[in-house]
Design an enzyme around this catalytic site. Structure first.
Site, PDB file in Angstrom:
ATOM      1  N   LYS A  65       2.319   1.921  -5.099  1.00 26.69           N
ATOM      2  CA  LYS A  65       3.029   1.382  -6.270  1.00 26.69           C
ATOM      3  C   LYS A  65       2.197   1.490  -7.535  1.00 26.69           C
ATOM      4  CE  LYS A  65       3.385  -2.536  -4.231  1.00 26.69           C
ATOM      5  NZ  LYS A  65       2.904  -2.125  -2.900  1.00 26.69           N
ATOM      6  N   HIS A  95      -4.111  -2.504  -6.029  1.00 20.39           N
ATOM      7  CA  HIS A  95      -3.438  -1.271  -6.421  1.00 20.39           C
ATOM      8  C   HIS A  95      -4.507  -0.273  -6.772  1.00 20.39           C
ATOM      9  CE1 HIS A  95       0.420  -3.076  -6.600  1.00 20.39           C
ATOM     10  NE2 HIS A  95       0.099  -3.906  -7.556  1.00 20.39           N
ATOM     11  N   ASP A 140       0.818  -1.224   0.000  1.00 22.19           N
ATOM     12  CA  ASP A 140       0.000   0.000   0.000  1.00 22.19           C
ATOM     13  C   ASP A 140       0.846   1.267   0.000  1.00 22.19           C
ATOM     14  OD1 ASP A 140      -2.262  -1.674   0.306  1.00 22.19           O
ATOM     15  OD2 ASP A 140      -1.908  -1.730   2.454  1.00 22.19           O
TER      16      ASP A 140
HETATM   17  P1  GDP Z   1      -0.218  -0.055  -3.801  1.00 19.79           P
HETATM   18  O1  GDP Z   1      -0.743  -1.396  -3.466  1.00 19.79           O
HETATM   19  O2  GDP Z   1       1.208   0.104  -3.389  1.00 19.79           O
HETATM   20  O3  GDP Z   1      -0.458   0.341  -5.201  1.00 19.79           O
HETATM   21  O4  GDP Z   1      -0.974   0.992  -2.870  1.00 19.79           O
HETATM   22  P2  GDP Z   1      -2.547   1.248  -2.768  1.00 19.79           P
HETATM   23  O5  GDP Z   1      -3.057   1.655  -4.050  1.00 19.79           O
HETATM   24  O6  GDP Z   1      -3.230   0.157  -2.056  1.00 19.79           O
HETATM   25  O7  GDP Z   1      -2.567   2.451  -1.684  1.00 19.79           O
HETATM   26  C1  GDP Z   1      -2.128   3.647  -1.952  1.00 19.79           C
HETATM   27  C2  GDP Z   1      -3.244   4.635  -1.690  1.00 19.79           C
HETATM   28  O8  GDP Z   1      -2.681   5.905  -1.631  1.00 19.79           O
HETATM   29  C3  GDP Z   1      -4.275   4.721  -2.794  1.00 19.79           C
HETATM   30  O9  GDP Z   1      -5.509   5.079  -2.256  1.00 19.79           O
HETATM   31  C4  GDP Z   1      -3.727   5.804  -3.709  1.00 19.79           C
HETATM   32  O10 GDP Z   1      -4.708   6.454  -4.471  1.00 19.79           O
HETATM   33  C5  GDP Z   1      -3.147   6.726  -2.701  1.00 19.79           C
HETATM   34  N1  GDP Z   1      -1.979   7.490  -3.126  1.00 19.79           N
HETATM   35  C6  GDP Z   1      -0.922   7.108  -3.889  1.00 19.79           C
HETATM   36  N2  GDP Z   1       0.000   8.086  -3.933  1.00 19.79           N
HETATM   37  C7  GDP Z   1      -0.490   9.087  -3.172  1.00 19.79           C
HETATM   38  C8  GDP Z   1       0.008  10.375  -2.790  1.00 19.79           C
HETATM   39  O11 GDP Z   1       1.107  10.794  -3.142  1.00 19.79           O
HETATM   40  N3  GDP Z   1      -0.790  11.125  -1.979  1.00 19.79           N
HETATM   41  C9  GDP Z   1      -2.010  10.704  -1.516  1.00 19.79           C
HETATM   42  N4  GDP Z   1      -2.709  11.492  -0.728  1.00 19.79           N
HETATM   43  N5  GDP Z   1      -2.481   9.500  -1.839  1.00 19.79           N
HETATM   44  C10 GDP Z   1      -1.740   8.705  -2.651  1.00 19.79           C
END
Ligand code: GDP
Length: 424
Positions: free
Chosen positions: A15, A40, A12
């Site tokens: 990525k 994601h 989370d």
């Molecule tokens: P992943 O599994 O690594 O892709 O992560 P997730 O998608 O589960 O979680 C990341 C969350 O943070 C999601 O809700 C994204 O939309 C959000 N997100 C990603 N980058 C940023 C950022 O720079 N700022 C904010 N506020 N949210 C972000």
């Protein structure tokens, strides 16, 4: 040129967003481990999507998205996700699936659930997507590779053999209804039909792609601390979350992986049980959880509230190290804009001694965080495009973390949208 995008923490980290962004310059995006047990989140011109199995290049028509042999292939879930993006106006993604991919069986989900029930208050907090039973079967050599779905007689025979042991377990350990071989055969025939249009010889495909200098992106799921070898064992996932595993889970020659972009989150969050040294609780945690990510820190697959904590230099440096990180993408920094002061964990106190190297789980469980307090910047940094335009205390936070990580931070993410990005 092969690049990997992987997580340094518990997953989370954001990525999906970074992959979606870099996918624009890629020919091939590959999922090489894990399964549909994590999500994601991607926000782009089509809307907001939670992908579980689909590679993050799926919104880009120029990208071939490959499900590598290292993935737990949940066929109905994959087809559901394809249908979902198409129904929301995205052109049909280009998907290919390795013929050596193993198929996640309906009973893997059942066994996942039954085992958590059996463990009761000792449970792992599994997402119950069948991942642990799947990988157990794979390495016990009773899994099914995709090509096996098309070998009718052999398939029937194998189902009979595998169900023999599964039914013994269902009857004597879990006291649950038994599985029927004929029904499973029909289901798997159906799976075969569903997946057939996507199946390829991925070894030949990758060989050609590498030979022709294609840009390939390896997309990791979860993060270093969930790796079954280097993570917080046994509170880990069941397949390697490391960039290096791309050589196995996608069939990439090891020396071809030139860039390893590790995504590091500006604070910590985790789902499931296990040691979490910099964890915070109560109002402090609720506030960060509410403001975190995009609309709160709740699991993309399960909707569970995530556990929250301050940035952990010990865990993140280790997380970057085991990935073999060449550069860091530092994400969700905008979320911290409400704090006057921002604690970061710079060491672990274990039995009266302060350590900086991430220890094994026994020591981790005893560790107390050594915190250093940095100054907050108290402004909304979304919309800022240039590094120099960030508030001074924000730059100081980034530079402090960079020094602790011992790898350059080249990308800063200051919002959930594709364009909320600062390149250094
Ligand atoms: P992943 O599994 O690594 O892709 O992560 P997730 O998608 O589960 O979680 C990341 C969350 O943070 C999601 O809700 C994204 O939309 C959000 N997100 C990603 N980058 C940023 C950022 O720079 N700022 C904010 N506020 N949210 C972000």
């Amino acid at each position: 040129m092969v690049k990997a995008i992987v997580g340094a923490n518990w997953g989370d980290e954001g990525k999906g967003k970074i992959t979606d962004m870099l996918a624009a310059d890629s020919d091939i995006v590959i999922r090489f481990q894990g399964g549909a047990n994590a999500g994601h989140t991607i926000i782009n011109e089509y809307g907001k999507f939670a992908l579980h199995l689909l590679p993050s290049g799926s919104f880009n028509q120029n990208v071939t998205n490959m499900i590598g042999n290292g993935v737990a292939l949940d066929i109905p879930e994959l087809c559901k996700e394809i249908d979902e993006v198409v129904s929301r106006g995205v052109p049909k993604p280009n998907i290919v699936v390795s013929e050596r991919c193993q198929v996640l069986m309906p009973y893997h989900k059942l066994f996942d659930q039954y085992e958590e029930e059996r463990l009761s208050d000792r449970q792992f907090g599994s997402t119950k997507s069948g991942i642990a039973p799947f990988f157990s079967d794979k390495f016990s050599k009773i899994g099914f590779q995709v090509w096996e779905l098309f070998e009718e007689e052999a398939l029937k025979e194998k189902i009979k053999n595998v169900l023999e042991v599964k039914n013994l377990m269902l009857e004597h350990i879990y006291h649950k209804p038994l599985l029927n071989a004929d029904e499973l055969y029909i289901t798997l025939k159906e799976y075969g039909k569903m997946i057939k249009p996507y199946v390829i010889d991925s070894v030949a495909f990758i060989h050609e792609a590498v030979k022709n200098g294609k840009n390939i992106l390896l997309e990791g799921q979860l993060g270093s601390l969930k790796d079954p070898d280097f993570g917080i064992y046994p509170m880990t996932t069941s397949s390697s979350t490391l960039a290096g595993y791309g050589t196995v889970g996608a069939g990439i020659p090891p020396y071809e992986i030139k860039e390893i972009i590790t995504v590091v989150k500006a604070y910590s969050s985790a789902v499931g049980a296990g040691a979490f040294v910099s964890e915070i609780f109560g109002d402090e945690a609720d506030e960060l959880r509410k403001r975190g990510g995009d609309g709160g820190e709740f699991g993309a697959t399960t909707g569970r509230p995530r556990r929250m904590g301050w940035f952990d230099c010990v865990a993140s440096r280790y997380g970057c190290r085991v990935q073999g990180t060449t550069q860091v993408a530092f994400t969700v920094l905008d979320v911290l804009g409400y704090l006057d002061e921002i604690p970061v964990c710079v060491g672990y106190e274990v039995d009266g001694e302060v350590i900086r190297d991430f220890p094994t789980t026994n020591k981790l469980e005893k560790a107390k965080p050594v915190l250093k307090v940095l100054k907050g910047w108290k402004t909304d940094i979304r919309g800022i495009k240039k590094y120099e335009d960030l508030p001074e205390n924000c730059r100081k936070y980034i530079e402090f973390v960079e020094k602790e990580l011992e790898v350059p931070i080249t990308i800063v993410s200051n919002g959930p949208a594709r364009e909320d990005i600062i390149l250094r």
